[in-house]
Scaffold this motif. Structure first.
Motif, mmCIF file in Angstrom:
data_model
loop_
_atom_site.group_PDB
_atom_site.id
_atom_site.type_symbol
_atom_site.label_atom_id
_atom_site.label_comp_id
_atom_site.label_asym_id
_atom_site.label_seq_id
_atom_site.Cartn_x
_atom_site.Cartn_y
_atom_site.Cartn_z
ATOM 1 N N PRO A 51 0.817 -1.203 0.000
ATOM 2 C CA PRO A 51 0.000 0.000 0.000
ATOM 3 C C PRO A 51 0.860 1.267 0.000
ATOM 4 N N LEU A 52 0.270 2.359 -0.473
ATOM 5 C CA LEU A 52 1.007 3.628 -0.502
ATOM 6 C C LEU A 52 1.371 4.049 0.918
ATOM 7 N N SER A 53 0.416 3.886 1.845
ATOM 8 C CA SER A 53 0.733 4.163 3.249
ATOM 9 C C SER A 53 -0.066 3.228 4.133
ATOM 10 N N GLY A 54 0.354 3.127 5.374
ATOM 11 C CA GLY A 54 -0.294 2.195 6.288
ATOM 12 C C GLY A 54 0.440 0.861 6.306
ATOM 13 N N VAL A 55 0.121 0.027 7.322
ATOM 14 C CA VAL A 55 0.798 -1.259 7.421
ATOM 15 C C VAL A 55 -0.191 -2.400 7.549
ATOM 16 N N VAL A 56 0.282 -3.579 7.208
ATOM 17 C CA VAL A 56 -0.493 -4.792 7.411
ATOM 18 C C VAL A 56 0.231 -5.598 8.485
ATOM 19 N N ILE A 57 -0.482 -5.908 9.586
ATOM 20 C CA ILE A 57 0.112 -6.717 10.650
ATOM 21 C C ILE A 57 -0.460 -8.123 10.539
ATOM 22 N N PHE A 58 0.441 -9.087 10.431
ATOM 23 C CA PHE A 58 -0.002 -10.479 10.329
ATOM 24 C C PHE A 58 0.688 -11.267 11.425
ATOM 25 N N ARG A 59 -0.083 -11.893 12.279
ATOM 26 C CA ARG A 59 0.442 -12.646 13.424
ATOM 27 C C ARG A 59 1.415 -11.798 14.229
ATOM 28 N N GLY A 60 1.034 -10.535 14.451
ATOM 29 C CA GLY A 60 1.828 -9.666 15.307
ATOM 30 C C GLY A 60 3.033 -9.032 14.642
ATOM 31 N N GLU A 61 3.263 -9.344 13.362
ATOM 32 C CA GLU A 61 4.410 -8.741 12.686
ATOM 33 C C GLU A 61 3.973 -8.054 11.407
ATOM 34 N N VAL A 62 4.781 -7.081 11.015
ATOM 35 C CA VAL A 62 4.466 -6.360 9.781
ATOM 36 C C VAL A 62 4.652 -7.302 8.589
ATOM 37 N N LEU A 63 3.619 -7.343 7.746
ATOM 38 C CA LEU A 63 3.680 -8.225 6.578
ATOM 39 C C LEU A 63 4.507 -7.563 5.486
ATOM 40 N N ASN A 64 5.495 -8.323 5.039
ATOM 41 C CA ASN A 64 6.376 -7.781 4.013
ATOM 42 C C ASN A 64 6.470 -8.758 2.858
ATOM 43 N N GLY A 65 5.610 -8.604 1.888
ATOM 44 C CA GLY A 65 5.613 -9.536 0.760
ATOM 45 C C GLY A 65 4.797 -10.782 1.052
ATOM 46 N N THR A 66 4.836 -11.703 0.087
ATOM 47 C CA THR A 66 3.989 -12.889 0.210
ATOM 48 C C THR A 66 4.603 -13.900 1.180
#
Lengths: 531, 255
Positions: B64-79
């Protein structure tokens, strides 16, 4: 000198633009009619297919003879334009044909239901639908026209040689005089004119044509962004062809008649054979008067051609053929080795499309037979380096067909499949092997078919360059070398015989090798639509 | 609700694309969505509202242009293999058999032995009831069967989160209903992956049928208009009054 050069560039461009205009027009008519009307398809495509694989350069003297004697003053100009036309037309025609084939059937039905006039059908549906395909092919056509520029401007008829005014002949003249400043300025002017044409005409056309694309398999021209939008529209548009495809579900029929749906380009072999015979007859009718006028007696001509074969020695012709064919094969392998990685990278990073493609385009358009004399010094060492030089010169002539068709093949990999590779973190090799390469194979084979025709054409230029092989010549035998030698000593019957041998061989290889390879690849990959 | 109950969270996510004129067109703005453990989340909205984009952001395919995705307590970075996405059309490779198509998802995994991968594929083939078809090619299958292969491929990685992009929209109503039932059955079986499912759809009945909670999107750029919990007992009856009421409610929210 500068004015001389500029005028020559302008004259050459006039011929090229005229030839391109005729090619585009003819490609639209032939391609659309064959793509949309079944009946035309059956006849036109096999003819095109045979014609494109024939070494047109070999027939050039005959065409010149017919045109020059039919139209006294402009005859040589027409002959020159005719040659340029023959090297710009085929890829355009096939691209239009494929474009017309991919017009959704529903759209053609709409045209029929609303009783659109022929003009509206062409103007509103057919031409816009194939417009991007034409624009995509223009660079390749242009590059090819420039490749054969010098050849198109020097018209040899037996002992007489006519040079029409143009940059190709001008540079040849400078070359003969040893005027290196002239050569440099001439080439620079040509290169600049090509760059200008690319920047101010082709690039705007390409981005303009994006709005006519509904085959979104093409990655968007402006990369940083439409990714998302592109994805969205891709998803929407992929549904359409899938829904229209009832036979996709009917797997059983595929099993039983796999061949039936397999091919888009090649139609029933009986028809092909018939057309081949018709083609030969037409050829004889055209070639007949030429030989007749030269020798005075048709039968004498035939026997003279036949005896030319014996005179030249069947073994030495076979040997020359074998050498030339090896060169063609090495050339194809080389072109593939260059095209695959570059096209893969460009399709993976569509942002590069706007940087790499123009550069490649400009390199492609530079008339290599004119530049080659400058670097040919590097290739005169031994037999091997001469072979290398010849193969390189041949590759320069048709690598673009391979490159562009490989690229368009890779671009056919839909966004979802690219996502798949990322989702499952496929390694580069696996991604290439399981997704990209299979998707692109039919396009690559199609490109190789066209490139083979191109390579056979360039073999005539590449094996012996300049009068008496002064500029460059391979040491081993070759059919191209033989042809240009025969042309120089005005041995018409020997030339006709050699051209016939080459034509027959090219058609044979096309039939036995490429067809089967194409059909096999489609079958092995189980691709039944969307290509 | 404590953080441990959240599997994935979108925090202030904004995304858009630049137009040729140079300006940026925002598709979604300041979006906050939470996906809880064990939840079936539905996302509905008019077409073109950015639903698919959200799903791709969740999958790590789009940054995303801004904002974060948290997955299982960690920032999601790629697939990641922990998140699977199933496309609207079954993106199967025509030159691979059913088995090979499913295997594709495990191909690059180094933590599994070849044998374990093959076993896993067989297991999934059985789960989606395609055991006899493993050496068939996609073109020999019906639309519903192909979508089941795609489902098997999405599940073979044992994902924690399964993302569904209008998975039933290309199927006829009967096939889609049976697939919905199957998915629901799998969903109920807690021994099977995934832990949570996010499904994007514009078919409201489908969403009410399956989801525990529905996020309704609308506007440009898209914002959350409402969050509607669906507390009907399963298996849900399409003809019940409650079902109708919820479908009506969601319809009026969208239109």
């Amino acid at each position: 000198m500068l004015w001389e050069i500029l005028a020559a560039v302008a004259l050459s461009w006039t011929r090229i633009v005229t030839a391109l205009a005729i090619s585009v027009f003819a490609a639209i008519i032939v391609g659309i009619y064959s793509g949309i009307y079944r009946r035309v398809d059956r006849i036109a495509i096999p003819i095109l297919d045979v014609l494109q694989s024939v070494p047109i350069l070999g027939f050039f003297p005959l065409a010149v003879y017919v045109l020059a004697s039919a139209v006294p003053v402009l005859g040589y100009e027409l002959a020159s334009i005719f040659l340029l036309y023959t090297c710009t037309f085929w890829n355009l025609a096939f691209a239009v044909y494929e474009g017309a084939r991919s017009i959704p059937h529903s759209m053609i039905e709409v045209a029929e239901l609303s009783k659109l006039s022929l003009r509206d059908r062409f103007g509103k549906i057919y031409v816009p639908a194939v417009f991007p395909k034409i624009v995509d092919q223009l660079p390749a056509s242009l590059a090819n026209a420039f490749y054969f520029l010098a050849a198109s401007e020097v018209i040899a008829l037996g002992e007489a040689e006519v040079r029409v005014a143009g940059i190709g002949t001008l540079i040849l003249r400078y070359l003969e005089k040893g005027n290196y400043a002239g050569i440099a300025i001439g080439l620079l002017a040509t290169a600049l004119s090509i760059i200008a044409a690319y920047l101010f005409i082709l690039m705007p056309l390409i981005s303009y044509s994006d709005r006519y694309r509904f085959d979104i398999a093409q990655p968007p021209a402006v990369q940083k962004t439409p990714m998302i939008m592109g994805l969205y529209s891709r998803i929407k548009s992929i549904q359409a062809p899938l829904r229209m495809e009832p036979r996709r579900v009917a797997g059983f029929t595929h099993r039983v008649f796999p061949i039936q749906f397999v091919n888009i380009r090649y139609v029933g072999s009986d028809i092909k054979r018939l057309i081949f015979i018709v083609f030969i007859v037409v050829l004889l009718i055209f070639a007949g008067p030429g030989i007749y006028a030269n020798i005075g007696d048709m039968w004498a001509a035939v026997s003279s051609v036949a005896s030319a074969g014996l005179r030249l020695g069947l073994f030495s012709i076979g040997e020359a053929l074998a050498y030339s064919f090896s060169r063609v094969l090495v050339c194809l392998a080389l072109m593939l080795a260059i095209s695959l990685p570059i096209a893969y990278v460009v399709s993976e990073k569509p942002g590069l499309r706007n940087t790499i493609l123009p550069v490649l385009q400009i390199i492609a358009s530079l008339p290599s037979p004119l530049i080659f004399p400058i670097i040919s010094g590097f290739f005169v060492g031994g037999t091997f380096s001469r072979e290398l030089g010849a193969v390189l010169l041949m590759s320069l002539g048709s690598v673009w067909y391979v490159f562009y068709s490989t690229l368009s093949g890779f671009n056919k990999v839909h966004g979802e499949y690219r996502e798949l590779a990322r989702l499952y973190r496929l390694s580069g090799i696996n991604k290439f092997r399981y997704i990209y390469l299979p998707f692109a194979t039919p396009s690559i084979v199609t490109g190789l078919i066209t490139a083979t025709g191109g390579a056979w054409n360039t073999v005539i230029v590449a094996e012996r360059l300049g009068e008496g092989g002064r500029i460059f010549e391979v040491q081993t035998p070759g059919l191209g070398k033989l042809m240009s030698t025969l042309a120089e000593i005005a041995d018409t019957s020997g030339l006709v015989f050699t051209v016939m041998v080459m034509t027959a061989f090219v058609i044979l290889v096309n039939r036995l090798l490429w067809r089967n390879l194409y059909d096999y690849s489609i079958r092995a990959l189980r691709i039944h639509e969307q290509l | 609700m404590s953080n441990s109950e959240i599997l994935m969270e979108l925090r202030n996510v904004t995304h858009g694309y630049s137009l040729r004129s140079g300006s940026t067109l925002k598709v979604i703005e300041n979006l906050n969505i939470q996906v809880r453990y064990g939840e079936f989340l539905g996302i509905v909205g008019p077409s073109g509202c950015g639903k698919s984009t959200i799903l791709r952001i969740m999958a790590g395919l789009v940054k995303p242009l801004s904002g974060v995705v948290i997955f299982r307590g960690e920032v999601l970075n790629g697939t990641t293999p922990r998140i699977s996405l199933m496309h609207q059309v079954p993106t199967l490779l025509p030159w691979l058999t059913v088995r090979e198509n499913i295997y594709l998802a495990l191909m690059s995994r180094k933590d599994l032995t070849e044998r374990a991968k093959q076993l896993k594929v067989s297991e999934l083939l059985e789960l989606v009831e395609l055991s006899g078809y493993e050496s068939a090619y996609p073109y020999e299958l019906s639309g519903g069967m192909r979508q089941r292969v795609a489902l098997a491929r999405a599940l073979v990685t044992d994902p924690d989160l399964l993302l569904l992009d209008e998975p039933f929209s290309n199927l006829d109503p009967l096939t889609s209903l049976s697939l919905i039932r199957e998915l629901e059955g799998m969903w109920f079986d807690t021994t099977l992956p995934p832990i949570s499912i996010v499904m994007v759809s514009h078919n409201i009945e489908e969403v009410v049928m399956l989801a525990d909670r529905v996020v309704v999107l609308g506007g440009r750029p898209a914002k959350i208009l409402a969050e509607v919990p669906i507390e009907l007992s399963r298996p849900r009856n399409k003809k019940s009054e409650e079902f109708y009421r919820l479908v009506d409610e969601l319809f009026s929210l969208i239109s």
